[in-house]
Design a protein around this motif. Structure first.
Motif, PDB file in Angstrom:
ATOM      1  N   ILE A 196       0.840  -1.207   0.000  1.00 18.35           N
ATOM      2  CA  ILE A 196       0.000   0.000   0.000  1.00 18.35           C
ATOM      3  C   ILE A 196       0.871   1.251   0.000  1.00 18.35           C
ATOM      4  N   TRP A 197       1.892   1.266   0.840  1.00 17.35           N
ATOM      5  CA  TRP A 197       2.783   2.436   0.886  1.00 17.35           C
ATOM      6  C   TRP A 197       3.501   2.640  -0.440  1.00 17.35           C
ATOM      7  N   ALA A 198       3.930   1.545  -1.053  1.00 16.22           N
ATOM      8  CA  ALA A 198       4.618   1.651  -2.346  1.00 16.22           C
ATOM      9  C   ALA A 198       3.673   2.218  -3.408  1.00 16.22           C
ATOM     10  N   LYS A 199       2.443   1.734  -3.445  1.00 15.09           N
ATOM     11  CA  LYS A 199       1.460   2.238  -4.415  1.00 15.09           C
ATOM     12  C   LYS A 199       1.184   3.719  -4.191  1.00 15.09           C
ATOM     13  N   GLU A 200       1.033   4.118  -2.930  1.00 20.42           N
ATOM     14  CA  GLU A 200       0.777   5.530  -2.618  1.00 20.42           C
ATOM     15  C   GLU A 200       1.962   6.400  -3.034  1.00 20.42           C
ATOM     16  N   SER A 201       3.172   5.904  -2.784  1.00 21.13           N
ATOM     17  CA  SER A 201       4.367   6.656  -3.166  1.00 21.13           C
ATOM     18  C   SER A 201       4.442   6.820  -4.676  1.00 21.13           C
ATOM     19  N   MET A 202       4.186   5.755  -5.411  1.00 19.21           N
ATOM     20  CA  MET A 202       4.214   5.817  -6.869  1.00 19.21           C
ATOM     21  C   MET A 202       3.141   6.762  -7.397  1.00 19.21           C
ATOM     22  N   GLU A 203       1.973   6.762  -6.776  1.00 17.18           N
ATOM     23  CA  GLU A 203       0.896   7.663  -7.193  1.00 17.18           C
ATOM     24  C   GLU A 203       1.282   9.127  -6.948  1.00 17.18           C
ATOM     25  N   LYS A 204       1.922   9.405  -5.816  1.00 15.97           N
ATOM     26  CA  LYS A 204       2.376  10.767  -5.527  1.00 15.97           C
ATOM     27  C   LYS A 204       3.427  11.219  -6.532  1.00 15.97           C
ATOM     28  N   ILE A 205       4.367  10.340  -6.847  1.00 21.04           N
ATOM     29  CA  ILE A 205       5.406  10.666  -7.830  1.00 21.04           C
ATOM     30  C   ILE A 205       4.773  10.927  -9.189  1.00 21.04           C
ATOM     31  N   ARG A 206       3.844  10.068  -9.592  1.00 21.61           N
ATOM     32  CA  ARG A 206       3.171  10.229 -10.881  1.00 21.61           C
ATOM     33  C   ARG A 206       2.432  11.570 -10.938  1.00 21.61           C
ATOM     34  N   ASN A 207       1.737  11.911  -9.872  1.00 23.97           N
ATOM     35  CA  ASN A 207       0.999  13.182  -9.836  1.00 23.97           C
ATOM     36  C   ASN A 207       1.933  14.381  -9.925  1.00 23.97           C
ATOM     37  N   GLU A 208       3.064  14.318  -9.235  1.00 18.01           N
ATOM     38  CA  GLU A 208       4.035  15.413  -9.294  1.00 18.01           C
ATOM     39  C   GLU A 208       4.611  15.563 -10.701  1.00 18.01           C
ATOM     40  N   LEU A 209       4.910  14.445 -11.337  1.00 13.63           N
ATOM     41  CA  LEU A 209       5.431  14.504 -12.701  1.00 13.63           C
ATOM     42  C   LEU A 209       4.392  15.060 -13.665  1.00 13.63           C
ATOM     43  N   LEU A 210       3.147  14.686 -13.479  1.00 14.88           N
ATOM     44  CA  LEU A 210       2.085  15.200 -14.349  1.00 14.88           C
ATOM     45  C   LEU A 210       1.919  16.705 -14.169  1.00 14.88           C
ATOM     46  N   LYS A 211       2.028  17.172 -12.932  1.00 11.89           N
ATOM     47  CA  LYS A 211       1.926  18.610 -12.672  1.00 11.89           C
ATOM     48  C   LYS A 211       3.071  19.363 -13.350  1.00 11.89           C
ATOM     49  N   GLU A 212       4.263  18.779 -13.260  1.00 13.02           N
ATOM     50  CA  GLU A 212       5.451  19.427 -13.801  1.00 13.02           C
ATOM     51  C   GLU A 212       5.432  19.470 -15.334  1.00 13.02           C
ATOM     52  N   TYR A 213       4.896  18.416 -15.940  1.00 15.08           N
ATOM     53  CA  TYR A 213       4.929  18.314 -17.399  1.00 15.08           C
ATOM     54  C   TYR A 213       3.545  18.446 -18.031  1.00 15.08           C
ATOM     55  N   GLU A 214       2.669  19.245 -17.417  1.00 21.89           N
ATOM     56  CA  GLU A 214       1.343  19.446 -18.004  1.00 21.89           C
ATOM     57  C   GLU A 214       1.469  20.127 -19.348  1.00 21.89           C
ATOM     58  N   TRP A 215       0.643  19.717 -20.258  1.00 21.06           N
ATOM     59  CA  TRP A 215       0.673  20.252 -21.614  1.00 21.06           C
ATOM     60  C   TRP A 215       0.029  21.553 -21.616  1.00 21.06           C
TER      61      TRP A 215
END
Length: 61
Positions: free
Chosen positions: A42-61
């Motif tokens: 669960i912690w690993a999934k949450e961490s990956m989701e947070k990383i994914r969200n941060e990357l999406l924010k940074e590279y929004e089109w």
């Protein structure tokens, strides 16, 4: 509100569940893990989701 002609993009199942299955999503969030392995997953999934969200924010089109 999303227009009928507009395509909505979901970047994760969590986003999809929040939008279309809110009761199921809340129930799943409230369930407690039963063992250490499950907690780690669960912690690993949450961490990956947070990383994914941060990357999406940074590279929004």
């Amino acid at each position: 509100m999303v227009k009928r002609n507009e395509i909505r993009v979901f970047y994760s199942m969590i986003e999809f569940k929040k939008k279309y299955l809110p009761k199921s999503f809340e129930k799943q969030k409230s369930e407690k893990p039963k063992d250490v392995r499950e907690l780690g997953i669960i912690w690993a999934k949450e961490s990956m989701e947070k990383i994914r969200n941060e990357l999406l924010k940074e590279y929004e089109w």
